[in-house]
Design an enzyme around this catalytic site. Structure first.
Site, short mmCIF file in Angstrom:
data_model
loop_
_atom_site.label_atom_id
_atom_site.label_comp_id
_atom_site.label_asym_id
_atom_site.label_seq_id
_atom_site.Cartn_x
_atom_site.Cartn_y
_atom_site.Cartn_z
N SER A 66 0.44 3.74 2.96
CA SER A 66 0.44 3.24 4.32
C SER A 66 1.68 3.71 5.08
CB SER A 66 0.40 1.71 4.30
OG SER A 66 0.30 1.19 5.60
N GLY A 85 -1.16 -2.00 6.18
CA GLY A 85 -1.89 -2.20 7.42
C GLY A 85 -2.65 -3.51 7.44
N ASP A 86 -3.40 -3.74 8.52
CA ASP A 86 -4.14 -4.99 8.65
C ASP A 86 -5.14 -5.18 7.51
OD1 ASP A 86 -2.80 -5.83 10.91
OD2 ASP A 86 -4.24 -4.95 12.30
N ASP A 96 -3.24 -24.10 16.32
CA ASP A 96 -3.87 -25.23 17.01
C ASP A 96 -5.25 -25.58 16.46
OD1 ASP A 96 -5.28 -23.06 17.92
OD2 ASP A 96 -5.16 -23.58 20.05
N ASN A 138 -5.26 -8.45 5.25
CA ASN A 138 -6.50 -9.21 5.16
C ASN A 138 -6.88 -9.46 3.71
OD1 ASN A 138 -9.65 -9.03 4.78
ND2 ASN A 138 -9.32 -9.90 6.80
N ASN A 171 0.87 -1.18 0.00
CA ASN A 171 0.00 0.00 0.00
C ASN A 171 0.90 1.24 0.00
OD1 ASN A 171 -1.70 2.13 0.54
ND2 ASN A 171 -2.87 1.06 2.12
N GLU A 212 -13.12 -4.55 10.37
CA GLU A 212 -13.98 -3.98 9.33
C GLU A 212 -15.32 -4.73 9.29
OE1 GLU A 212 -13.08 -1.30 7.78
OE2 GLU A 212 -10.98 -1.29 8.45
N THR A 243 -1.27 1.15 11.56
CA THR A 243 -1.21 1.74 12.89
C THR A 243 -1.24 0.70 14.01
OG1 THR A 243 -3.61 2.04 12.80
CG2 THR A 243 -2.26 3.89 12.15
#
Length: 341
Positions: free
Chosen positions: A11, A66-67, A216, A71, A8, A277, A93
């Site tokens: 970002s 970022g996340d 797990d 994702n 990104n 989100e 962040t």
């Protein structure tokens, strides 16, 4: 071997863009023929490129951003039968997933150098309906604060913005009747939220799911049964003080590989939060895909505190304020808000 960096460019104050040449050099040093793709404002830009690169036979995809970017990349490769390895370069962040993998979050080149250690883990991935998630899924009134925190507050204050906004929202929180079916049982009653965790890092906290394991095949299911403002603040204080909330009777803490969640309130639409989100509405099925994606991780890293000094001080202040309200020594330091017991 070929690697595709999906980054990104906006970002992290454009740190990824400015360090692009150095990052590509690290990837080449690891033995990959490296190329890069800058995401665009087009919807699902990172997801589409990840799927394209995987189908084109790339051996490694590096998700840099970022996340949200991470994702998308996971959603691009998770449905495929043949999946490339994944690496993470955090540039956002919160960077929950990178935190769980012990990847440096303050230096994008150092984060890329984790690949040079050649340490990987086969990580679990969650699926909610038709969407994959890497960290959390949640539903209920308490989760809705994540939609209302302005993006600029997230950037400046991190998880403390959630606390501040959460305190503002708490008077509006109410329990709703929900049915949650999991591996070994069922919860059928009123709760203010349910939460599914895949890692031990959520919104900058490492204490929400203190015993989470990446591989797990189990979610950590938390059900918050209370909607009382003071009790919720008390639970947050217990969480900040070493994850002690999981033993509280106002909490259900369960390990499960799947979950069916639905709400029974005609006046309430249960929106599902996936990795921070909006991810659709209940009813919804959640499935844990055990060890689904092989990811580069800093496996032998010495664990670092999840909270910076400023955030730790803020957490201490929050605990003190709750102690004053509850007259309970939550952090067990022999005082209640500065008064000797």
């Amino acid at each position: 071997m070929r690697a595709r960096l999906i980054y990104n460019p906006t970002s992290g104050k454009e740190l990824l863009k400015r360090n692009l040449a150095d990052i590509l050099m690290v990837i080449e040093k690891a033995g990959y023929e490296a190329s890069a793709f800058a995401t665009t404002p087009e919807p699902f830009s990172a997801k589409k490129e990840a799927a394209r690169a995987a189908n084109a036979g790339f051996d490694l995809i590096i998700a840099a951003g970022g996340d949200g970017t991470i994702n998308e990349v996971i959603n691009g490769i998770a449905p495929l039968e043949k999946r490339p390895k994944l690496a993470i370069i955090p540039g956002g962040t919160t960077n929950d997933f990178a935190r769980a993998l012990q990847i440096p979050r303050d230096n994008v080149v150092k984060a890329a150098e984790v690949i040079l250690k050649n340490q990987t883990i086969k990580s679990d991935i969650g699926k909610a309906g038709n969407t994959y998630f890497m960290n959390i899924a949640a539903g209920g009134y308490l989760t809705e604060l994540t939609y209302e925190v302005p993006s600029h507050l997230k950037s400046v204050f991190g998880y403390l913005a959630y606390l501040a906004k959460g305190a503002e929202m708490l008077p509006r929180v109410k329990p709703i009747k929900m049915r949650l079916k999991y591996d070994d049982g069922e919860f059928d009653g009123k709760a203010s939220m349910f939460f599914l965790g895949l890692t031990n890092s959520v919104g900058g906290f490492e204490q929400i799911v203190p015993d989470a394991q990446l591989d797990d095949g189990k979610f950590s299911l938390i059900i918050v049964k209370t909607a009382n403002v003071l009790e919720i603040m008390h639970l947050v204080a217990l969480m900040l003080n070493g994850g002690k909330h999981i033993d509280d009777p106002r909490i259900e803490y369960i390990k499960t590989s799947r979950l069916h969640a639905e709400a029974f309130d005609d006046d309430y639409r249960m929106m599902i939060n996936l990795d921070g989100e909006y991810g659709g509405d209940a009813p919804m099925e959640f499935i844990n895909y055990k060890q689904h994606i092989e990811i580069y991780a800093n496996l032998d890293a010495i664990p670092e505190s999840a909270i910076s000094i400023d955030e730790e001080e803020a957490s201490d202040r929050f605990i003190e304020e709750v102690e004053q309200l509850t007259q309970e020594d939550i952090n067990e330091d022999g005082t209640i808000f500065g008064n000797k017991e």
